[in-house]
Design a protein around this motif. Sequence first.
Motif, PDB file in Angstrom:
ATOM      1  N   ASN A   1       0.826  -1.212   0.000  1.00 11.51           N
ATOM      2  CA  ASN A   1       0.000   0.000   0.000  1.00 11.51           C
ATOM      3  C   ASN A   1       0.859   1.261   0.000  1.00 11.51           C
TER       4      ASN A   1
ATOM      5  N   ASP B   1      -2.498   7.499  10.454  1.00 14.44           N
ATOM      6  CA  ASP B   1      -3.275   8.699  10.801  1.00 14.44           C
ATOM      7  C   ASP B   1      -2.882   9.201  12.185  1.00 14.44           C
TER       8      ASP B   1
ATOM      9  N   LYS C   1       1.631  -1.417  11.591  1.00 15.83           N
ATOM     10  CA  LYS C   1       1.959  -2.637  10.859  1.00 15.83           C
ATOM     11  C   LYS C   1       2.494  -2.276   9.486  1.00 15.83           C
TER      12      LYS C   1
HETATM   13  O1  LIG Z   1       0.748   0.592   6.299  1.00 15.05           O
HETATM   14  C1  LIG Z   1      -0.105   0.857   7.154  1.00 15.05           C
HETATM   15  C2  LIG Z   1      -1.297   1.512   6.840  1.00 15.05           C
HETATM   16  C3  LIG Z   1      -2.212   1.755   7.854  1.00 15.05           C
HETATM   17  N1  LIG Z   1      -1.966   1.361   9.144  1.00 15.05           N
HETATM   18  C4  LIG Z   1      -2.900   1.683  10.210  1.00 15.05           C
HETATM   19  C5  LIG Z   1      -2.718   3.123  10.666  1.00 15.05           C
HETATM   20  C6  LIG Z   1      -3.768   3.867   9.928  1.00 15.05           C
HETATM   21  O2  LIG Z   1      -4.125   5.038  10.628  1.00 15.05           O
HETATM   22  C7  LIG Z   1      -4.881   2.842   9.878  1.00 15.05           C
HETATM   23  C8  LIG Z   1      -5.848   3.013   8.753  1.00 15.05           C
HETATM   24  O3  LIG Z   1      -5.137   3.027   7.552  1.00 15.05           O
HETATM   25  P1  LIG Z   1      -5.868   3.396   6.177  1.00 15.05           P
HETATM   26  O4  LIG Z   1      -6.738   4.588   6.348  1.00 15.05           O
HETATM   27  O5  LIG Z   1      -4.823   3.418   5.121  1.00 15.05           O
HETATM   28  O6  LIG Z   1      -6.719   2.069   5.926  1.00 15.05           O
HETATM   29  P2  LIG Z   1      -8.292   1.886   5.720  1.00 15.05           P
HETATM   30  O7  LIG Z   1      -8.444   0.652   4.935  1.00 15.05           O
HETATM   31  O8  LIG Z   1      -8.907   3.149   5.187  1.00 15.05           O
HETATM   32  O9  LIG Z   1      -8.758   1.594   7.215  1.00 15.05           O
HETATM   33  P3  LIG Z   1      -9.654   2.510   8.178  1.00 15.05           P
HETATM   34  O10 LIG Z   1     -11.060   2.258   7.749  1.00 15.05           O
HETATM   35  O11 LIG Z   1      -9.342   1.993   9.551  1.00 15.05           O
HETATM   36  O12 LIG Z   1      -9.232   3.944   7.999  1.00 15.05           O
HETATM   37  O13 LIG Z   1      -4.235   1.572   9.737  1.00 15.05           O
HETATM   38  C9  LIG Z   1      -0.766   0.732   9.452  1.00 15.05           C
HETATM   39  O14 LIG Z   1      -0.507   0.390  10.604  1.00 15.05           O
HETATM   40  N2  LIG Z   1       0.120   0.490   8.451  1.00 15.05           N
END
Ligand SMILES: O=c1ccn([C@H]2C[C@H](O)[C@@H](COP(=O)(O)OP(=O)(O)OP(=O)(O)O)O2)c(=O)[nH]1
Length: 145
Positions: free
Chosen positions: A78, A84, A92
């Motif tokens: 990714n 955030d 992770k």
């Molecule tokens: O490489 C990464 C990417 C994200 N995160 C954690 C921190 C970040 O604040 C959270 C959410 O990431 P993201 O917004 O990219 O993922 P999402 O699929 O949109 O999840 P969410 O619905 O929890 O926002 O996951 C990590 O630990 N490592």
Amino acid sequence: MIAIRILRLPHGEGLPLPAYATAGAAGMDVVAAEDVTLAPGGRHAVATGFAMAIPEGHEVQVRPRSGLALKHGITCLNTPGTIDSDYRGEVKVILANLGDVPFEVRRGERIAQLVPAPVLRAMLDECAQLDDTARGIGGFGSTGR
Ligand SMILES: O=c1ccn([C@H]2C[C@H](O)[C@@H](COP(=O)(O)OP(=O)(O)OP(=O)(O)O)O2)c(=O)[nH]1
Ligand SMILES: [Mg+2]
């Protein structure tokens, strides 16, 4: 320079916290907190053993290490990963193996780098028409190869 509060989790005991490898490094190298084997084409959210509280108005980007990418086809799926400022869970690293042989990640091995960055948030202003430009709707290679 910004200060980021970091919390070592129980399974992160004994591991180095993210650190800059050289005086001018842009990213802090982060180590794996677990052993994992990545099959070719496989992926895994690798534990780091820590959580952070990033100051509001900032993010931390999780980026691949070029040596792992070039030598072994290992990248962050990714990239750049987004941590955030309101996230308090374990950081992770989503590693993917784009190579054609299995790759062993060992606990304590540097797997990625963390780059803090300022965040601009936007207020969307819905409108009926956008202004004209020379490019217009051309994109995706419209200016040639
Ligand atoms: O490489 C990464 C990417 C994200 N995160 C954690 C921190 C970040 O604040 C959270 C959410 O990431 P993201 O917004 O990219 O993922 P999402 O699929 O949109 O999840 P969410 O619905 O929890 O926002 O996951 C990590 O630990 N490592
Ligand atoms: Mg999200």
